[in-house]
Design a protein around this motif. Sequence first.
Motif, short mmCIF file in Angstrom:
data_model
loop_
_atom_site.label_atom_id
_atom_site.label_comp_id
_atom_site.label_asym_id
_atom_site.label_seq_id
_atom_site.Cartn_x
_atom_site.Cartn_y
_atom_site.Cartn_z
N ALA A 26 0.76 -1.25 0.04
CA ALA A 26 0.03 0.17 0.05
C ALA A 26 0.90 1.35 0.16
O ALA A 26 1.86 1.11 0.67
CB ALA A 26 -0.87 0.05 1.25
N PRO A 27 0.48 2.35 -0.64
CA PRO A 27 1.25 3.55 -0.89
C PRO A 27 1.20 4.53 0.45
O PRO A 27 0.41 4.12 1.33
CB PRO A 27 0.56 4.27 -1.95
CG PRO A 27 -0.85 3.79 -1.95
CD PRO A 27 -0.75 2.49 -1.54
N GLY A 28 2.15 5.44 0.55
CA GLY A 28 2.03 6.13 1.74
C GLY A 28 2.38 5.79 2.99
O GLY A 28 3.38 4.88 3.16
N THR A 29 1.56 6.29 3.92
CA THR A 29 2.00 5.80 5.33
C THR A 29 1.11 4.62 5.92
O THR A 29 1.12 3.95 6.65
CB THR A 29 1.34 6.91 6.30
OG1 THR A 29 0.24 7.32 6.19
CG2 THR A 29 2.46 8.04 6.02
N ARG A 30 0.30 4.14 4.78
CA ARG A 30 -0.46 2.71 5.14
C ARG A 30 0.18 1.51 5.55
O ARG A 30 -0.53 0.97 6.48
CB ARG A 30 -1.35 2.56 3.80
CG ARG A 30 -2.60 3.56 3.42
CD ARG A 30 -3.46 3.27 2.43
NE ARG A 30 -4.18 4.14 2.02
CZ ARG A 30 -4.15 4.89 0.86
NH1 ARG A 30 -3.16 4.84 0.20
NH2 ARG A 30 -5.01 6.06 0.86
N PRO A 31 1.51 1.32 5.22
CA PRO A 31 2.11 0.23 5.51
C PRO A 31 2.32 0.48 7.28
O PRO A 31 2.28 -0.58 7.99
CB PRO A 31 3.31 0.26 4.93
CG PRO A 31 2.98 0.60 3.47
CD PRO A 31 1.95 1.80 4.07
N ILE A 32 2.40 1.72 7.67
CA ILE A 32 2.83 1.67 9.15
C ILE A 32 1.58 1.57 9.71
O ILE A 32 1.31 0.79 10.89
CB ILE A 32 3.31 3.14 9.46
CG1 ILE A 32 4.42 3.39 8.98
CG2 ILE A 32 3.11 3.52 10.97
CD1 ILE A 32 5.25 4.70 9.11
N TRP A 33 0.39 2.08 9.25
CA TRP A 33 -0.91 1.59 9.77
C TRP A 33 -1.30 0.28 10.02
O TRP A 33 -1.97 -0.42 10.78
CB TRP A 33 -2.04 2.49 8.84
CG TRP A 33 -2.04 4.04 9.07
CD1 TRP A 33 -1.61 4.90 8.53
CD2 TRP A 33 -2.52 4.62 10.54
NE1 TRP A 33 -1.58 6.27 9.27
CE2 TRP A 33 -2.38 5.95 10.35
CE3 TRP A 33 -3.14 4.20 11.61
CZ2 TRP A 33 -2.79 6.92 11.31
CZ3 TRP A 33 -3.30 5.25 12.56
CH2 TRP A 33 -3.15 6.35 12.58
N HIS A 34 -0.96 -0.38 8.80
CA HIS A 34 -0.94 -2.05 8.80
C HIS A 34 -0.30 -2.61 9.55
O HIS A 34 -0.85 -3.35 10.63
CB HIS A 34 -0.43 -2.39 7.39
CG HIS A 34 -0.51 -3.93 7.18
ND1 HIS A 34 -1.38 -4.61 7.11
CD2 HIS A 34 0.66 -4.58 7.15
CE1 HIS A 34 -1.22 -5.78 6.90
NE2 HIS A 34 0.23 -6.03 7.11
N LEU A 35 0.97 -2.25 10.18
CA LEU A 35 1.85 -2.66 11.22
C LEU A 35 1.01 -2.47 12.50
O LEU A 35 1.01 -3.41 13.55
CB LEU A 35 3.36 -2.38 11.00
CG LEU A 35 3.90 -2.90 9.97
CD1 LEU A 35 5.30 -2.38 10.03
CD2 LEU A 35 4.06 -4.58 9.88
N ALA A 36 0.47 -1.32 12.75
CA ALA A 36 0.04 -0.98 13.97
C ALA A 36 -1.36 -1.65 14.20
O ALA A 36 -1.62 -2.14 15.21
CB ALA A 36 -0.46 0.50 14.02
N ALA A 37 -2.33 -1.97 13.15
CA ALA A 37 -3.25 -2.67 13.23
C ALA A 37 -3.02 -4.22 13.69
O ALA A 37 -3.73 -4.94 14.14
CB ALA A 37 -4.00 -2.37 11.90
N LEU A 38 -1.81 -4.60 13.36
CA LEU A 38 -1.34 -6.14 13.61
C LEU A 38 -0.76 -5.99 15.28
O LEU A 38 -1.32 -7.02 15.69
CB LEU A 38 -0.21 -6.49 12.66
CG LEU A 38 -0.63 -6.69 11.40
CD1 LEU A 38 0.65 -7.26 10.41
CD2 LEU A 38 -1.91 -7.72 11.21
N VAL A 39 -0.54 -4.84 15.61
CA VAL A 39 -0.08 -4.80 17.09
C VAL A 39 -1.33 -4.86 17.94
O VAL A 39 -1.12 -5.74 18.93
CB VAL A 39 0.96 -3.66 17.30
CG1 VAL A 39 1.00 -3.43 18.76
CG2 VAL A 39 2.02 -3.56 16.45
N LEU A 40 -2.29 -4.34 17.59
CA LEU A 40 -3.26 -4.18 18.70
C LEU A 40 -3.98 -5.73 18.92
O LEU A 40 -4.08 -5.67 20.28
CB LEU A 40 -4.48 -3.31 18.10
CG LEU A 40 -4.08 -1.75 18.11
CD1 LEU A 40 -5.10 -0.95 17.24
CD2 LEU A 40 -3.71 -1.02 19.55
#
Length: 100
Positions: A26-40
């Motif tokens: 995914a472009p932009g900052t979405r990969p960071i959001w993806h990782l954060a969503a896996l952490v929760l």
Amino acid sequence: MEHREIWLSSLLLGRGLRHATLPTAAPGTRPIWHLAALVLPSDAAKLKFYQASFEAGDRLGFVPYITKDYIDRAMSLAGEYSSGFRSRMAQIRRVENSGQ
């Protein structure tokens, strides 16, 4: 915590967790959001897969700024937050089931 705050937390959490389904490319900052969503919810299996893939040289399509350090940190945070997350979700479910 008041019922309103718990409801708002569950709403925001639900919105955040949808990022777990984003593609790694995914472009932009979405990969960071993806990782954060896996952490929760502490998706340790997926994060371990990411770690092993990065160690083997397979970046899985992640954008260049996502490094193994990001994956390692996500894994570490998942361990730290997993017990707190489960407790919080149980509290949210109790409020949702009470109908308030």
